[in-house]
Design a protein around this motif. Structure first.
Motif, PDB file in Angstrom:
ATOM      1  N   PHE A 137       0.837  -1.207   0.000  1.00 23.17           N
ATOM      2  CA  PHE A 137       0.000   0.000   0.000  1.00 23.17           C
ATOM      3  C   PHE A 137       0.867   1.250   0.000  1.00 23.17           C
ATOM      4  CE2 PHE A 137      -3.712  -2.309   2.168  1.00 23.17           C
ATOM      5  CZ  PHE A 137      -4.194  -2.686   0.943  1.00 23.17           C
ATOM      6  N   ILE A 138       1.889   1.272   0.864  1.00 21.47           N
ATOM      7  CA  ILE A 138       2.726   2.473   0.967  1.00 21.47           C
ATOM      8  C   ILE A 138       3.481   2.720  -0.339  1.00 21.47           C
ATOM      9  CG2 ILE A 138       4.761   3.387   2.138  1.00 21.47           C
ATOM     10  CD1 ILE A 138       3.727   2.212   4.679  1.00 21.47           C
ATOM     11  N   ALA A 139       3.909   1.622  -1.014  1.00 16.69           N
ATOM     12  CA  ALA A 139       4.703   1.805  -2.218  1.00 16.69           C
ATOM     13  C   ALA A 139       3.844   2.199  -3.415  1.00 16.69           C
ATOM     14  CB  ALA A 139       5.467   0.519  -2.525  1.00 16.69           C
ATOM     15  N   GLN A 197       0.268   5.842  -4.343  1.00 20.58           N
ATOM     16  CA  GLN A 197       0.324   7.103  -5.088  1.00 20.58           C
ATOM     17  C   GLN A 197       0.128   6.908  -6.579  1.00 20.58           C
ATOM     18  OE1 GLN A 197       3.902   9.096  -3.725  1.00 20.58           O
ATOM     19  NE2 GLN A 197       2.601  10.788  -3.142  1.00 20.58           N
ATOM     20  N   GLN A 198       0.704   5.828  -7.139  1.00 18.29           N
ATOM     21  CA  GLN A 198       0.475   5.609  -8.569  1.00 18.29           C
ATOM     22  C   GLN A 198      -0.950   5.154  -8.842  1.00 18.29           C
ATOM     23  OE1 GLN A 198       3.213   3.328  -7.530  1.00 18.29           O
ATOM     24  NE2 GLN A 198       4.881   4.781  -7.827  1.00 18.29           N
ATOM     25  N   GLU A 199      -1.501   4.311  -7.975  1.00 16.28           N
ATOM     26  CA  GLU A 199      -2.771   3.679  -8.319  1.00 16.28           C
ATOM     27  C   GLU A 199      -3.973   4.573  -8.052  1.00 16.28           C
ATOM     28  OE1 GLU A 199      -1.427  -0.942  -7.724  1.00 16.28           O
ATOM     29  OE2 GLU A 199      -2.953  -0.067  -6.437  1.00 16.28           O
ATOM     30  N   THR A 200      -3.955   5.326  -6.956  1.00 15.97           N
ATOM     31  CA  THR A 200      -5.116   6.153  -6.644  1.00 15.97           C
ATOM     32  C   THR A 200      -4.819   7.640  -6.705  1.00 15.97           C
ATOM     33  OG1 THR A 200      -4.694   6.251  -4.303  1.00 15.97           O
ATOM     34  CG2 THR A 200      -5.913   4.366  -5.102  1.00 15.97           C
ATOM     35  N   GLY A 201      -3.552   8.043  -6.716  1.00 16.28           N
ATOM     36  CA  GLY A 201      -3.239   9.447  -6.830  1.00 16.28           C
ATOM     37  C   GLY A 201      -3.379  10.254  -5.567  1.00 16.28           C
ATOM     38  N   THR A 202      -3.567   9.604  -4.407  1.00 18.95           N
ATOM     39  CA  THR A 202      -3.707  10.354  -3.163  1.00 18.95           C
ATOM     40  C   THR A 202      -2.388  10.335  -2.402  1.00 18.95           C
ATOM     41  OG1 THR A 202      -4.463   8.374  -2.061  1.00 18.95           O
ATOM     42  CG2 THR A 202      -6.128   9.798  -2.964  1.00 18.95           C
ATOM     43  N   ASN A 203      -2.102  11.459  -1.740  1.00 18.04           N
ATOM     44  CA  ASN A 203      -0.919  11.491  -0.885  1.00 18.04           C
ATOM     45  C   ASN A 203      -1.165  10.809   0.451  1.00 18.04           C
ATOM     46  OD1 ASN A 203       0.820  12.742  -2.565  1.00 18.04           O
ATOM     47  ND2 ASN A 203       0.414  14.795  -1.817  1.00 18.04           N
ATOM     48  N   ASN A 204      -2.416  10.806   0.896  1.00 16.42           N
ATOM     49  CA  ASN A 204      -2.743  10.253   2.209  1.00 16.42           C
ATOM     50  C   ASN A 204      -3.075   8.775   2.042  1.00 16.42           C
ATOM     51  OD1 ASN A 204      -3.724   9.733   4.728  1.00 16.42           O
ATOM     52  ND2 ASN A 204      -4.952  11.582   4.865  1.00 16.42           N
ATOM     53  N   VAL A 205      -2.191   7.904   2.509  1.00 16.60           N
ATOM     54  CA  VAL A 205      -2.355   6.470   2.263  1.00 16.60           C
ATOM     55  C   VAL A 205      -3.555   5.924   3.031  1.00 16.60           C
ATOM     56  CG1 VAL A 205      -1.167   4.266   2.310  1.00 16.60           C
ATOM     57  CG2 VAL A 205       0.108   6.310   1.904  1.00 16.60           C
ATOM     58  N   SER A 210      -6.649   6.557   1.088  1.00 18.03           N
ATOM     59  CA  SER A 210      -6.765   5.695  -0.084  1.00 18.03           C
ATOM     60  C   SER A 210      -7.193   4.294   0.312  1.00 18.03           C
ATOM     61  CB  SER A 210      -5.448   5.657  -0.833  1.00 18.03           C
ATOM     62  OG  SER A 210      -4.538   4.844  -0.155  1.00 18.03           O
ATOM     63  N   PRO A 252       1.683   7.787   7.655  1.00 19.51           N
ATOM     64  CA  PRO A 252       1.750   7.422   6.232  1.00 19.51           C
ATOM     65  C   PRO A 252       1.114   8.449   5.308  1.00 19.51           C
ATOM     66  CG  PRO A 252       0.071   6.166   7.307  1.00 19.51           C
ATOM     67  CD  PRO A 252       0.739   6.950   8.375  1.00 19.51           C
ATOM     68  N   ILE A 253       1.640   9.658   5.298  1.00 15.80           N
ATOM     69  CA  ILE A 253       1.133  10.736   4.455  1.00 15.80           C
ATOM     70  C   ILE A 253       2.317  11.375   3.755  1.00 15.80           C
ATOM     71  CG2 ILE A 253      -0.021  12.966   4.476  1.00 15.80           C
ATOM     72  CD1 ILE A 253      -1.467  11.894   7.000  1.00 15.80           C
ATOM     73  N   TYR A 254       2.239  11.464   2.417  1.00 14.51           N
ATOM     74  CA  TYR A 254       3.391  11.919   1.656  1.00 14.51           C
ATOM     75  C   TYR A 254       3.503  13.429   1.577  1.00 14.51           C
ATOM     76  CZ  TYR A 254       4.722   7.316   0.038  1.00 14.51           C
ATOM     77  OH  TYR A 254       5.164   6.044  -0.017  1.00 14.51           O
ATOM     78  N   HIS A 281      -7.615  14.030   1.099  1.00 14.03           N
ATOM     79  CA  HIS A 281      -6.685  13.163   0.391  1.00 14.03           C
ATOM     80  C   HIS A 281      -5.259  13.689   0.392  1.00 14.03           C
ATOM     81  CE1 HIS A 281      -8.033  16.167  -2.381  1.00 14.03           C
ATOM     82  NE2 HIS A 281      -7.112  15.845  -3.249  1.00 14.03           N
ATOM     83  N   ASN A 323     -11.821   2.923  -8.885  1.00 18.16           N
ATOM     84  CA  ASN A 323     -11.517   4.356  -8.922  1.00 18.16           C
ATOM     85  C   ASN A 323     -11.421   4.804 -10.373  1.00 18.16           C
ATOM     86  OD1 ASN A 323     -10.723   6.910  -8.343  1.00 18.16           O
ATOM     87  ND2 ASN A 323      -9.266   6.297  -6.781  1.00 18.16           N
ATOM     88  N   ALA A 351      -9.314   8.397 -11.333  1.00 15.12           N
ATOM     89  CA  ALA A 351      -7.906   8.608 -10.998  1.00 15.12           C
ATOM     90  C   ALA A 351      -7.037   8.477 -12.233  1.00 15.12           C
ATOM     91  CB  ALA A 351      -7.467   7.589  -9.950  1.00 15.12           C
ATOM     92  N   SER A 357      -0.477  12.079  -9.829  1.00 10.21           N
ATOM     93  CA  SER A 357       0.258  12.551  -8.668  1.00 10.21           C
ATOM     94  C   SER A 357       1.729  12.212  -8.813  1.00 10.21           C
ATOM     95  CB  SER A 357      -0.298  11.894  -7.401  1.00 10.21           C
ATOM     96  OG  SER A 357       0.534  12.180  -6.317  1.00 10.21           O
ATOM     97  N   GLY A 405      -6.476  12.313  -7.100  1.00  6.55           N
ATOM     98  CA  GLY A 405      -7.212  11.434  -6.203  1.00  6.55           C
ATOM     99  C   GLY A 405      -8.410  10.754  -6.811  1.00  6.55           C
TER     100      GLY A 405
END
Lengths: 90, 115, 158
Positions: free
Chosen positions: A41-43, A46-54, A57, B57-59, C31, C95, C98, C108, C120
């Motif tokens: 999930f952490i890796a 960002q590519q799959e859902t585009g959210t910064n907040n894991v 997502s 876990p927030i980028y 998000h 989704n 996205a 992103s 998002g």
């Protein structure tokens, strides 16, 4: 009445001691054992859902069914409260 | 010993809640016990996901070069908190209606006055 | 409930709009920053609780009506389920928006970044739907329980 209370007290003490022993035998705090899913999930969040907040997502995308059930539970509880107080508050 | 301190806090929460559920007859105190058990379960879930020296876990503007804690227990704890809130509201509403009908919150009194 | 003193009412008049705006900020930026629909909804509902406690239950109903909040709650849950059905071409809860380039569809940048509002996909829209549901649902609970508390007190004095 008093014997019932004593039996309850003994059962509670037994439960407390067992759960305390299990607490001392847990793995040390701060070192998770199995984390392959969370690493994925952490890796890739960002590519799959585009959210910064894991966490967001996971809540709304990877595990959306959990959130659907949760929102339904909240809605049902509110409906029950309104039905319980019908005609009482205007 | 000191590394197991959060687990012991969880044990204290859950034991206090179960003690309240067993030995109290007041409906408000029973609701408080259920809340304590819920908080213990939430604290246990959060504790399982913690990694030593990790950040959230927030980028967005995260500090560079640090690992992140496990995000799945946090998401499930969020679910658990909202369900606990709905349950507590329902319990308190039922307690209010019982007080309106019977004039008391003691469970033994409520049982005696039925019928 | 009887209204509280004039100091509390004056402070409430200045503070409650700021609390509501902060709750909406948490919902909309769910998000990117810590927070989301549930947390922001709870913050906004705390502003309703502040109004209810400081002004008393009857005066507070001039600000927010119970039926209107109930309608908002139902529409929030319906919007959430409709957004979940939006991705049914692939699977439920897919989704769709996205990385598509349209609404909330920017790609992103991977790694640590300052954050882009327009990313998002479906997630920010679901945040808004759930936030709408939670804030109006908790508001309905507060209003109904406050009204029933008045009723219970009257019954007790008889």
């Amino acid at each position: 009445m008093k014997t019932k209370k004593i039996i309850f007290g003994i059962a509670f003490l037994l439960f407390f001691s067992l759960i305390l022993v299990s607490a001392f035998q847990m793995r040390p705090f701060g070192e998770p054992v199995l984390s392959e899913m969370d690493d994925y999930f952490i890796a890739n969040a960002q590519q799959e859902t585009g959210t910064n907040n894991v966490v967001t997502s996971i809540v709304f995308d990877y595990r959306g069914f959990d959130t659907l059930g949760e929102a339904t539970v909240l809605f049902t509880a509110i409906c029950a409260i309104i039905a319980l107080f019908r005609g009482v508050s205007k | 010993m000191i590394s197991n301190f959060p687990y012991i806090a969880v044990i204290v929460f859950i034991s206090l809640g179960i003690y309240t559920l067993i030995f109290n007859k007041n409906l408000i105190k029973i609701a408080i016990g259920i809340c304590l058990i819920e908080n213990g379960a939430n604290l246990f879930l959060i504790t399982l996901g913690y990694k030593k020296g990790a950040v959230a876990p927030i980028y967005t503007m995260a500090p560079a070069g640090q690992s992140m804690v496990l995000p799945t227990p946090q998401a499930l704890t969020l679910t658990s908190i909202v369900i606990g809130l709905a349950t507590t509201a329902l319990i308190l509403s039922v307690a209010m209606m019982i007080y309106k009908h019977y004039g008391t919150l003691d469970t033994d009194e409520v049982r005696r006055l039925r019928g | 409930m009887s209204p509280m003193s004039k100091i509390v009412r004056t402070i409430t008049k200045f503070v409650y709009s700021i609390i509501i705006i902060f709750g909406f900020y948490i919902i909309v930026h769910g998000h990117l920053t810590p927070g989301g629909g549930f947390q922001g909804g709870a913050v906004t509902a705390s502003a309703f609780a502040l109004l209810l406690v400081s002004y008393g239950s009857l005066a507070s109903k001039k600000f927010v009506k119970k039926d209107f909040l109930s309608f908002l709650e139902s529409s929030g849950l319906t919007l959430f389920i409709a957004l979940a059905f939006l991705g049914l071409g692939t699977t439920f809860f897919y989704n769709l928006l996205a990385n598509s380039g349209g609404w909330f569809g920017n790609v992103s940048s991977v790694g640590i970044n300052p954050g882009d509002m327009n990313t998002g996909g479906v997630v920010p829209l679901m945040n808004m739907a759930v936030g709408l549901e939670v804030l109006s649902g908790l508001g309905v609970i507060l209003l109904v329980m406050a009204g029933a508390m008045e009723f219970t007190k009257k019954k007790e004095n008889l």
